[in-house]
Design a protein around this motif. Structure first.
Motif, PDB file in Angstrom:
ATOM      1  N   THR A  19       0.846  -1.190   0.000  1.00  0.00           N
ATOM      2  CA  THR A  19       0.000   0.000   0.000  1.00  0.00           C
ATOM      3  C   THR A  19       0.879   1.236   0.000  1.00  0.00           C
ATOM      4  O   THR A  19       2.037   1.184   0.437  1.00  0.00           O
ATOM      5  CB  THR A  19      -0.925   0.034   1.230  1.00  0.00           C
ATOM      6  OG1 THR A  19      -0.119  -0.107   2.409  1.00  0.00           O
ATOM      7  CG2 THR A  19      -1.951  -1.092   1.174  1.00  0.00           C
ATOM      8  N   GLU A  33       2.398   1.017  -6.245  1.00  0.00           N
ATOM      9  CA  GLU A  33       1.852  -0.220  -5.653  1.00  0.00           C
ATOM     10  C   GLU A  33       2.125  -1.422  -6.550  1.00  0.00           C
ATOM     11  O   GLU A  33       2.503  -2.498  -6.071  1.00  0.00           O
ATOM     12  CB  GLU A  33       0.338  -0.066  -5.439  1.00  0.00           C
ATOM     13  CG  GLU A  33      -0.006   0.751  -4.201  1.00  0.00           C
ATOM     14  CD  GLU A  33      -1.506   0.831  -3.937  1.00  0.00           C
ATOM     15  OE1 GLU A  33      -1.867   1.453  -2.931  1.00  0.00           O
ATOM     16  OE2 GLU A  33      -2.289   0.293  -4.743  1.00  0.00           O
ATOM     17  N   HIS A  52       3.999  -1.240   3.594  1.00  0.00           N
ATOM     18  CA  HIS A  52       3.361   0.063   3.411  1.00  0.00           C
ATOM     19  C   HIS A  52       4.446   1.084   3.064  1.00  0.00           C
ATOM     20  O   HIS A  52       5.462   1.185   3.761  1.00  0.00           O
ATOM     21  CB  HIS A  52       2.610   0.523   4.662  1.00  0.00           C
ATOM     22  CG  HIS A  52       2.000   1.877   4.462  1.00  0.00           C
ATOM     23  ND1 HIS A  52       0.950   2.091   3.594  1.00  0.00           N
ATOM     24  CD2 HIS A  52       2.325   3.092   4.960  1.00  0.00           C
ATOM     25  CE1 HIS A  52       0.650   3.370   3.590  1.00  0.00           C
ATOM     26  NE2 HIS A  52       1.468   4.009   4.404  1.00  0.00           N
ATOM     27  N   HIS A 107       7.253  -1.101   7.138  1.00  0.00           N
ATOM     28  CA  HIS A 107       6.911   0.284   6.822  1.00  0.00           C
ATOM     29  C   HIS A 107       8.123   0.934   6.158  1.00  0.00           C
ATOM     30  O   HIS A 107       9.210   0.952   6.730  1.00  0.00           O
ATOM     31  CB  HIS A 107       6.531   1.030   8.106  1.00  0.00           C
ATOM     32  CG  HIS A 107       6.031   2.411   7.853  1.00  0.00           C
ATOM     33  ND1 HIS A 107       4.689   2.710   7.733  1.00  0.00           N
ATOM     34  CD2 HIS A 107       6.688   3.574   7.667  1.00  0.00           C
ATOM     35  CE1 HIS A 107       4.550   4.001   7.499  1.00  0.00           C
ATOM     36  NE2 HIS A 107       5.762   4.548   7.458  1.00  0.00           N
TER      37      HIS A 107
END
Lengths: 286, 178
Positions: free
Chosen positions: B4, B21, B38, B60
């Motif tokens: 994402t 993405e 992400h 992340h």
């Protein structure tokens, strides 16, 4: 053959992408460098100790490469655009001045070849970075004396600063090719500045008004060539002001001080301009 | 696993979250990353740092916009730069997750020499995956951190062609060359 060639029609193949100075300076992100993560080096000066040193040096080397192409084009145009004469009017230049411009074009062509080889050595492809065309734009004046001020004294003066920074980078990194090549090109640039200073004085010997106008033009170009503070005495600038080599090239202490002040002003102007662009974008988005 | 991206729309750069993405999804699959990724893009800076935080449930990534930028067209996105820079960080993440790199310092404590060695190891593997990677660029970076010597060049080629190194092996090659 055509005279007074516009910047929009410079011959480039499909590998090159050109941008204007205004496009370059209008990037609103520039004003925020150093603020996003809080963990940044205290200086932006281009040295091997910077984490991004290799890529920053590659980018600057490509800037040198396209700058040399435009310097070659500028010197060549000055040989061709004006008739041979005594240089007292804006449509003629002395034959010996043309010879010096031809010698400079020869030097710049050699610098282009050296820059291509250095770029290859550093892992950069021709045209990998956008080409800022501002260097050639200052070589488009209708008065050859303004070209001497803009190209030989301002542009080549910038080249002295850039080559000194890159030579020191090569020295500190232990890169023998970079240090050696930059040193040799630096020697040529000192000569080009000196040629510009000498011809500016000789051609305007009996015309103080024209000389004043040329020096004012140089001041404007020096500010533009500070690239919004990319070159200045401040440690916020990647490229320093090479005071010693500028002395060797014939700049007086007063002139170097003036360039230092103009460069710092350009740094502040850019910060303000970027901040304004950022504010405008934010207002538009909200 | 899926990737994402945030934000989905950009104000200061002309980036495409969907493209990011898609590229990330392909890399996550190719590299066998075992948890969602992400990507947070910081469009307020033109710099190009990429940082990773590895969580139990997700990875992340904090990406400065310069990392995905097209160097020919400022403020526009380059798919090649996006793939290579995501690939570099995801390979470092995978190295840490798969073992053998437990002794490696955190990313922000790596020395410039250590980072250059690890980046070389990542770039070489990305090249073999078929991504567009300029080997000379990474050799130049390696030389800047290890010296412009034959020993450094030999170490570079040893690392570039390697698979399955541990941190200890990578560090030993790098240390011996510098």
């Amino acid at each position: 053959m055509r005279k007074f060639f516009p910047v929009e029609e410079l011959a480039r193949d499909a590998r090159f992408t050109q941008i204007t100075m205004r496009e370059s300076q209008a990037d609103p992100r520039s004003s925020l460098v150093g603020e996003s993560t809080g963990k940044r080096p205290k200086t932006n000066r281009l040295t091997p100790s910077r984490p991004d040193a290799s890529d920053a040096a590659r980018s600057l080397m490509h800037g040198i490469f396209v700058g040399e192409i435009q310097a070659l084009e500028g010197a060549g145009r000055t040989c061709h655009d004006f008739e041979t004469g005594d240089g007292r009017t804006t449509d003629t230049v002395p034959f010996a001045l043309k010879l010096d411009m031809a010698r400079q074009a020869w030097d710049e062509a050699r610098h282009v070849e050296i820059s291509v080889k250095l770029s290859d050595w550093m892992g950069t492809e021709i045209g990998q970075f956008a080409e800022n065309t501002v260097l050639f734009e200052v070589a488009c004046s209708n008065d050859p004396v303004l070209r001497l001020a803009g190209v030989n004294r301002a542009l080549e003066g910038l080249a002295i600063d850039v080559f000194t920074t890159m030579k020191e980078f090569g020295d500190l990194a232990g890169d023998p090719y970079l240090e050696f090549c930059e040193d040799w090109m630096l020697a040529d640039e000192v000569t080009h500045v000196k040629m510009g200073s000498d011809w500016l004085r000789r051609v305007t010997e009996d015309d103080p008004e024209r000389r004043k106008k040329a020096l004012e033009f140089q001041s404007v170009v020096d500010k533009i060539f500070s690239f919004g503070g990319t070159r200045s005495d401040s440690s916020e600038s990647p490229i320093g002001l090479a005071r010693r080599f500028r002395e060797l090239a014939g700049f007086t202490d007063t002139e170097v001080t003036e360039i230092a002040e103009v460069s710092l002003a350009a740094l502040e102007d850019r910060k303000a301009f970027s901040a304004a662009s950022l504010q405008a974008d934010a207002t538009t988005a909200s | 696993m899926t990737a994402t991206v945030s934000p989905l729309e950009f104000r200061f750069v002309k980036f495409d979250a969907a493209l990011t993405e898609r590229v990330a999804d392909e890399l996550v699959a190719a590299l066998g990353i075992d948890r969602p990724v992400h990507i947070e893009i910081d469009e307020t800076t033109p710099l190009g740092r990429v940082r990773a935080t590895i969580g139990d449930d997700a990875i992340h990534l904090h990406v400065e916009s310069g990392a995905f930028e097209d160097s020919k067209r400022p403020r526009e996105q380059s798919e090649t730069a996006t793939a290579v820079n995501l690939g570099r960080i995801l390979l470092r993440v995978r190295d840490r997750l798969h073992g053998g790199f437990g002794e490696a310092p955190p990313d922000d404590e790596l020395s410039l020499r250590q980072m250059a060695a690890w980046e070389t190891y990542c770039a070489g593997r990305l090249a073999r995956l078929g991504l567009t990677v300029n080997q000379q660029r990474w050799l130049y970076n390696f030389r800047n951190r290890h010296g412009f010597t034959d020993a450094a060049d030999a170490a570079f080629h040893q690392i570039w062609t390697a698979d399955g190194l541990t941190w200890g092996e990578l560090e030993a090659i790098s240390t011996a060359a510098s």
